[in-house]
Motif scaffolding. Structure first.
Motif, mmCIF file in Angstrom:
data_model
loop_
_atom_site.group_PDB
_atom_site.id
_atom_site.type_symbol
_atom_site.label_atom_id
_atom_site.label_comp_id
_atom_site.label_asym_id
_atom_site.label_seq_id
_atom_site.Cartn_x
_atom_site.Cartn_y
_atom_site.Cartn_z
ATOM 1 N N ARG A 1 0.857 -1.188 0.000
ATOM 2 C CA ARG A 1 0.000 0.000 0.000
ATOM 3 C C ARG A 1 0.893 1.238 0.000
ATOM 4 O O ARG A 1 1.468 1.596 1.027
ATOM 5 N N PRO A 2 1.055 1.895 -1.162
ATOM 6 C CA PRO A 2 1.948 3.056 -1.212
ATOM 7 C C PRO A 2 1.403 4.220 -0.388
ATOM 8 O O PRO A 2 0.190 4.435 -0.308
ATOM 9 N N GLN A 3 2.324 4.932 0.240
ATOM 10 C CA GLN A 3 1.941 6.119 0.998
ATOM 11 C C GLN A 3 1.836 7.310 0.056
ATOM 12 O O GLN A 3 2.753 7.573 -0.719
ATOM 13 N N PRO A 4 0.725 8.038 0.102
ATOM 14 C CA PRO A 4 0.578 9.184 -0.807
ATOM 15 C C PRO A 4 1.577 10.295 -0.467
ATOM 16 O O PRO A 4 1.786 10.618 0.701
ATOM 17 N N GLU A 5 2.194 10.845 -1.509
ATOM 18 C CA GLU A 5 3.115 11.964 -1.321
ATOM 19 C C GLU A 5 2.381 13.263 -1.613
ATOM 20 O O GLU A 5 1.957 13.512 -2.734
ATOM 21 N N LEU A 6 2.241 14.090 -0.602
ATOM 22 C CA LEU A 6 1.568 15.361 -0.790
ATOM 23 C C LEU A 6 2.499 16.389 -1.418
ATOM 24 O O LEU A 6 2.073 17.250 -2.182
ATOM 25 N N ILE A 7 3.792 16.277 -1.124
ATOM 26 C CA ILE A 7 4.774 17.204 -1.666
ATOM 27 C C ILE A 7 5.961 16.404 -2.178
ATOM 28 O O ILE A 7 6.476 15.525 -1.485
ATOM 29 N N ASP A 8 6.393 16.687 -3.409
ATOM 30 C CA ASP A 8 7.576 16.038 -3.960
ATOM 31 C C ASP A 8 8.791 16.512 -3.168
ATOM 32 O O ASP A 8 9.076 17.706 -3.122
ATOM 33 N N PRO A 9 9.527 15.599 -2.520
ATOM 34 C CA PRO A 9 10.668 16.024 -1.706
ATOM 35 C C PRO A 9 11.780 16.683 -2.518
ATOM 36 O O PRO A 9 12.639 17.363 -1.949
ATOM 37 N N LEU A 10 11.772 16.517 -3.834
ATOM 38 C CA LEU A 10 12.792 17.140 -4.677
ATOM 39 C C LEU A 10 12.292 18.414 -5.362
ATOM 40 O O LEU A 10 12.980 18.988 -6.202
ATOM 41 N N GLU A 11 11.096 18.846 -5.007
ATOM 42 C CA GLU A 11 10.546 20.079 -5.577
ATOM 43 C C GLU A 11 11.382 21.280 -5.150
ATOM 44 O O GLU A 11 11.814 21.380 -4.001
ATOM 45 N N LEU A 12 11.609 22.185 -6.096
ATOM 46 C CA LEU A 12 12.365 23.407 -5.808
ATOM 47 C C LEU A 12 11.408 24.553 -5.498
ATOM 48 O O LEU A 12 10.256 24.561 -5.937
ATOM 49 N N PRO A 13 11.869 25.554 -4.757
ATOM 50 C CA PRO A 13 10.978 26.662 -4.396
ATOM 51 C C PRO A 13 10.661 27.607 -5.545
ATOM 52 O O PRO A 13 9.658 28.325 -5.507
ATOM 53 N N SER A 14 11.506 27.619 -6.578
ATOM 54 C CA SER A 14 11.264 28.536 -7.699
ATOM 55 C C SER A 14 10.071 28.077 -8.530
ATOM 56 O O SER A 14 9.755 26.889 -8.611
ATOM 57 N N ALA A 15 9.394 29.032 -9.177
ATOM 58 C CA ALA A 15 8.204 28.724 -9.980
ATOM 59 C C ALA A 15 8.608 27.983 -11.254
ATOM 60 O O ALA A 15 9.573 28.370 -11.923
#
Length: 217
Positions: A27-41
């Protein structure tokens, strides 16, 4: 060390059953935020609309096929994805070999000559070896004969071989899409049993298998 990795990840029918249990219970855990997401748009890019992109979109991964066999022309077109130096090979050593099960026969596909050589009847337990519910109309087996690669590149040859197999599998899958056929990469093939079914020595590596056929409409 790459041999240790390959041995540790080798599958048998027992491993296949254990994998089935593991997949059933996962049962995969849902990721609400990509841990590799950058703050820039993010800056959007234009999407391609060419023939190749349409071919990507036409790809279908399925393990369910109609009983309709592939014609010799379709078989030649699909397997021809490996000919004409279409796949990169480190040092030009070309460790990739191709085998197939078609029309209840095991065959060797000679990439250089674009020709088939008969091996013998497919084993009665082919579906079990493949880890599929039924035997597909066509199954392509990609094998690595990488002794020379390891002598030249050392342990890095393991990565180079997997890169070559990945490129070959992508080419085959795009050809399947172009022919309006379905296909599925099989990650749970029983290694030793497959080598035995093809009459190959145990030191070779079964890199992957691709189940192919006409899709159910």
């Amino acid at each position: 060390m790459f041999d240790d990795f390959w041995t540790a990840s080798r599958y048998s029918p027992l491993h296949q059953r254990r994998l089935g249990d593991r997949l059933r219970d996962f049962r995969p855990q849902p990721e609400l935020i990509d841990p590799l997401e950058l703050p820039s748009a993010p800056v959007p890019l234009p999407r391609p609309q060419d023939r190749l992109q349409k071919l990507f979109q036409a790809r279908r991964s399925t393990r369910e096929f109609s009983g309709k066999p592939l014609t010799d022309k379709q078989l030649g077109t699909v397997l021809g994805a490996l000919s004409d130096n279409s796949c990169p090979s480190a040092g030009g050593l070309n460790p990739l070999r191709c085998y197939a099960f078609v029309h209840d026969r095991a065959v060797r596909y000679d990439i250089r000559r674009h020709a088939l050589q008969d091996i013998g009847p497919a084993p009665a337990n082919l579906a079990e070896i493949l880890g599929t519910p039924e035997v597909p109309p066509l199954t392509i087996i990609l094998v690595l004969t990488d002794k020379d690669s390891f002598e030249k590149y050392g342990e890095r040859a393991g990565r180079f071989g997997l890169i070559e197999v990945g490129a070959a599998a992508q080419s085959i899958c795009l050809r399947l899409a172009e022919q309006k056929l379905g296909g599925c990469l099989l990650g749970g093939v029983a290694d030793s049993e497959m080598l035995h079914a093809l009459g190959l020595p145990r030191e070779l590596r079964v890199a992957t298998a691709i189940a192919c056929g006409h899709m159910i409409t």
